[in-house]
Design an enzyme around this catalytic site. Sequence first.
Site, short mmCIF file in Angstrom:
data_model
loop_
_atom_site.label_atom_id
_atom_site.label_comp_id
_atom_site.label_asym_id
_atom_site.label_seq_id
_atom_site.Cartn_x
_atom_site.Cartn_y
_atom_site.Cartn_z
N CYS A 129 41.81 19.09 -41.47
CA CYS A 129 42.28 17.72 -41.21
C CYS A 129 41.88 17.24 -39.82
CB CYS A 129 43.79 17.64 -41.36
SG CYS A 129 44.35 17.65 -43.08
N HIS A 169 50.76 26.58 -35.45
CA HIS A 169 49.44 26.22 -35.97
C HIS A 169 48.98 24.94 -35.26
CE1 HIS A 169 46.86 25.17 -39.75
NE2 HIS A 169 46.18 25.90 -38.90
N ARG A 229 41.70 31.71 -48.18
CA ARG A 229 42.99 32.38 -48.11
C ARG A 229 43.61 32.42 -49.50
NH1 ARG A 229 44.15 28.46 -44.32
NH2 ARG A 229 45.73 27.71 -45.74
N ARG A 243 32.37 28.54 -43.30
CA ARG A 243 32.88 28.68 -41.93
C ARG A 243 31.79 29.03 -40.93
NH1 ARG A 243 38.62 27.78 -41.14
NH2 ARG A 243 39.43 27.56 -43.26
N LYS A 251 45.61 34.32 -38.93
CA LYS A 251 46.85 33.76 -39.47
C LYS A 251 47.94 34.82 -39.62
CE LYS A 251 44.61 29.86 -40.19
NZ LYS A 251 44.70 28.71 -39.27
N TYR A 288 37.27 38.23 -46.71
CA TYR A 288 37.13 36.88 -46.18
C TYR A 288 38.07 36.63 -45.01
CZ TYR A 288 38.00 31.96 -45.56
OH TYR A 288 38.21 30.72 -44.99
N ASP A 312 43.17 25.91 -32.91
CA ASP A 312 43.88 26.30 -34.14
C ASP A 312 45.28 26.83 -33.91
OD1 ASP A 312 43.89 26.59 -36.98
OD2 ASP A 312 43.55 28.74 -36.77
N SER A 318 44.87 22.64 -42.14
CA SER A 318 43.46 23.03 -42.08
C SER A 318 42.59 21.94 -42.68
CB SER A 318 43.24 24.34 -42.82
OG SER A 318 43.92 25.40 -42.18
#
Length: 656
Positions: free
Chosen positions: A319, A295, A117, A437, A275, A266, A342, A317
């Site tokens: 974590c 989130h 991102r 990913r 997002k 991406y 997510d 993200s």
Amino acid sequence: MGSIDIKNLEEKKMYASSLLKEVAAAGVRASTIVVNEPHRRQLSVLYGNLNQLSSKVRRFVDENVQLCHPDNIHICDGSERENDLLVYMLQRDGIIKPLPKYENCWLAITDPGDVARVEKLTFIATEDKNDVVPDQKEGVVNQLAQWMSIDDMENKLNARFPGCMKGRTMYVIPFSMGPIGSPLSKIGIQLTDSAYVVASMRIMTRMGSKVLNGLKDGDFIKCLHSVGRPLPLTTELKHNWPCNPAQTVIAHMPERNEICSFGSGYGGNSLLGKKCFALRLGSILARREGWLAEHMLIMGIENPQGKKKYIAAAFPSACGKTNLAMMSPTLPGYKVTCVGDDIAWMRFDKNGILRAINPEAGFFGVAPGTSRKTNLNAMKTIEKNTIFTNVAETSDGGVFWEGLEGEIPNNVSITSWLGVDNWNHEMEKTAAHPNSRFCTPAEQCPIMDPDWESPEGVPIEAIIFGGRRPDGVPLVYEAFNWQHGVFVGASMRSEATAAAEHKGKVIMHDPFAMRPFFGYNFGQYLQHWLSFQDRPGLKLPRIYHVNWFRKSKDGKFLWPGFGENSRVLDWIFRRLNGEDCAEKTPIGMVPNQNALNLENLKEQVDLNALFSLQKEFWQHEVKDIQKYFDEQVGDDLPAAIQQELKSLEQRVNTQL
């Protein structure tokens, strides 16, 4: 634009012929329409029928055909045949390659300049800056949402999008965020010139003809995306990956319900349902309409007595959200089911119960660190129908990333994501990109909850906040009440991750794990959360904070994590049942002596170290939070949140 020459017409015919062969069974026919630009030209509709589009969708498509100048249009129906065609085209163009070790799995390697991102290039455009950015001190570097005036944003977009799809196909993607027809769901239409995006959106959303049928002539979120590389190319692509990092911009225009993304192919920059829609624009819609777009993962927990509860949890993200959402509990008799890993859209129903849906249909998970030891269910999920991006490749046709060292036979060699053959651990660069990913269908997860697609959503009884805190923050604590819980979310801090362009493990403020995703003024966001305590009849969930990542003085984790986290969830479960198993501390309620079930725990844990509260640490924490609120939120900080911080400071100074 000038008229199309014979050579391009022949190329179009060849392309259309190839496409028709692939979809002959579907009976698709190519058609042409005339685009009324300064120089008239023909535009092929290679797949689908423009007449199936509602007047609003057709107008949206027509406007952007005029703007972007694609050579062809493809209206996505979401079918298997269509996906087979897209995969064929992506292979032909060298964008993906098959992974024969698995069933229908593919590997894509992006341009090294397009791997994460791009928060610094992501903006919310409104007339009033304060709609987006709080009243910050002069000279302060803004860490929250980035604002741009509508005029300036239009200038940026007008310098990029005209003619950007020349020589390419414009794909029309109708998609639903959430189960089709659910009162909690929203519909979007994305236009893109990337077949990779189409294949990924098919996994991540409910996409295709059913969405168009349900939309009829209703409203939708307008999403426009281009990789920014019209044909013929003027410079060579890296890894056959079309993108334009030097011109990348991601724009959200809430007053128009529009998202525009240019230059990046991406994930979070190009899969606009993720997002951009689900969080940034979603949070604005949620505030307008009185709900929450967060989130957060959503999980179900069933205790040995067969009682089940649902919990939402917010982590930055990388974590451990996906690991927690797909946990294999170590406590006997406990079961965990996954609703989402997510994003959660949550709305109070007529009975005052907070109900949540997962607006996504797939998992777009961080690969490194995922293994059979850390997340067996994720590894089972990605064994088929998965697109891997920027992971390493093995000589037996599989994938590799950091964390899978124990799962690769010695006779198998590794090619890194950058193309280094015979990669080994002594090399300077990692085998997989840290933000590599997997994009995989949620329905394949072995522990998906039976109600994960329920139109009504699942009832949320607890909300958990957490992050990577190596020092000072205990394993778990419970907020005193809703207002205190909102403060806990507002003061979240965590080590930075590889999901964005940050480097190094600095501790960053990440309120509600939403720092990169706020669609509007953070102070107003806090007030929106606080407002629910003033609405009569609501059954507000309890709020908790967890920290799996506290370390000892010698740098080792104090808590084993992963499946053992079920012991923390067991305590939360019992607290929700009204069990008196907590004691009050200055920061919140923590498990009292012997309340945490450590039976048969294989590792010795130091509970004193896990739950110790040092006065000096928390005094410093209070100062850091106050500094952050002063600089980043200023006068927009709700008085109730400032009072919670003052109360915390007083408790720390007098009780520790």
